[in-house]
Motif scaffolding. Structure first.
Motif, mmCIF file in Angstrom:
data_model
loop_
_atom_site.group_PDB
_atom_site.id
_atom_site.type_symbol
_atom_site.label_atom_id
_atom_site.label_comp_id
_atom_site.label_asym_id
_atom_site.label_seq_id
_atom_site.Cartn_x
_atom_site.Cartn_y
_atom_site.Cartn_z
ATOM 1 N N LEU A 29 1.393 -6.814 -38.755
ATOM 2 C CA LEU A 29 0.365 -5.808 -38.500
ATOM 3 C C LEU A 29 -0.866 -6.443 -37.863
ATOM 4 O O LEU A 29 -1.460 -7.354 -38.424
ATOM 5 C CB LEU A 29 -0.028 -5.099 -39.802
ATOM 6 C CG LEU A 29 -1.013 -3.940 -39.672
ATOM 7 C CD1 LEU A 29 -0.387 -2.791 -38.885
ATOM 8 C CD2 LEU A 29 -1.449 -3.466 -41.052
ATOM 9 N N LEU A 32 -4.936 -1.647 -37.427
ATOM 10 C CA LEU A 32 -4.826 -0.579 -38.413
ATOM 11 C C LEU A 32 -5.927 0.436 -38.164
ATOM 12 O O LEU A 32 -7.103 0.081 -38.106
ATOM 13 C CB LEU A 32 -4.960 -1.145 -39.832
ATOM 14 C CG LEU A 32 -5.053 -0.121 -40.967
ATOM 15 C CD1 LEU A 32 -3.758 0.693 -41.065
ATOM 16 C CD2 LEU A 32 -5.353 -0.829 -42.286
ATOM 17 N N VAL A 44 -5.325 -2.899 -48.635
ATOM 18 C CA VAL A 44 -4.536 -3.644 -47.658
ATOM 19 C C VAL A 44 -4.430 -5.070 -48.181
ATOM 20 O O VAL A 44 -5.444 -5.721 -48.436
ATOM 21 C CB VAL A 44 -5.212 -3.645 -46.260
ATOM 22 C CG1 VAL A 44 -4.381 -4.446 -45.270
ATOM 23 C CG2 VAL A 44 -5.437 -2.236 -45.761
ATOM 24 N N ILE A 50 -3.597 -9.276 -39.034
ATOM 25 C CA ILE A 50 -4.438 -8.135 -38.680
ATOM 26 C C ILE A 50 -5.725 -8.609 -37.994
ATOM 27 O O ILE A 50 -6.377 -9.538 -38.447
ATOM 28 C CB ILE A 50 -4.715 -7.247 -39.907
ATOM 29 C CG1 ILE A 50 -5.162 -5.867 -39.466
ATOM 30 C CG2 ILE A 50 -5.703 -7.878 -40.859
ATOM 31 C CD1 ILE A 50 -5.024 -4.816 -40.535
ATOM 32 N N VAL A 53 -9.452 -3.387 -37.658
ATOM 33 C CA VAL A 53 -9.328 -2.346 -38.670
ATOM 34 C C VAL A 53 -10.394 -1.294 -38.418
ATOM 35 O O VAL A 53 -11.581 -1.618 -38.287
ATOM 36 C CB VAL A 53 -9.485 -2.906 -40.109
ATOM 37 C CG1 VAL A 53 -9.515 -1.782 -41.131
ATOM 38 C CG2 VAL A 53 -8.367 -3.889 -40.424
#
Length: 187
Positions: A29, A32, A44, A50, A53
């Protein structure tokens, strides 16, 4: 959602009735984005890749728990009423060592929060927009800070522990009739 290695971009939009989101062990990921209209609790954890976000809730954002994300570069929090968990900002240095961009937009309040500390060696941009009660103190320790903007009718005590010599500050004040010359003398 847990253990799905093929998800690299996850978008959740207006899922009525959804009030809790848990994302665990999403190794791939990178981005998001969650946009909902209702009360929301977000967790999360174990999403090491990531980078971006964006969380938007038009209602209460009750609980936001972001696990350690060493590659997170951009975090945007939009809340229609209130981000109730002020501790979200407490351990940014260890949890998000590469966070460069922080945007907080809220139209509710940070009621009951006295102080928020924003500390980071990598943070370059902080944008804070609010239309209601904010913490009484906003402490910033970000030596790499290149830009800072703040907009609200209520101005907290702003403190910069260290700043880049290239820093450009833009402080926007929504209601100038609430401020007299004495506010500027405190700066």
């Amino acid at each position: 959602i847990a253990g799905c290695p093929s998800i690299n971009d996850l978008v959740i939009i207006d899922c009525r009735g959804l009030n809790k989101i848990e994302l665990i062990n999403l190794c791939s990921l990178e981005k998001l984005r969650i946009y909902v209209k209702n009360d929301l609790s977000i967790k999360v954890d174990q999403a090491p890749c990531i980078e971006n976000v964006e969380l938007l809730s038009l209602d209460w954002m009750n609980f936001v728990q972001l696990g350690t994300s060493p590659n997170l570069k951009s975090l945007s929090l939009y809340s229609g009423r209130c981000i109730r968990n002020g501790k979200l900002f407490d351990d940014f240095v260890t949890k998000f060592p590469r966070l460069e961009y922080l945007r907080v937009i809220e139209s509710g309040s940070f009621a009951g929060l006295e102080r928020i500390n924003l500390t980071s060696h990598s943070r370059k941009h902080i944008h804070w927009f609010s239309t209601s009660e904010t913490p009484k103190e906003l402490d910033i320790d970000a030596p790499s800070l290149a830009s800072f903007s703040y907009s609200n009718q209520i101005i907290p005590n702003l403190s910069f522990a260290s700043a880049s010599c290239n820093m450009r500050s833009c402080i926007s004040i929504c209601c100038p009739h609430l401020i007299d010359y004495s506010w500027f003398l405190r700066c």
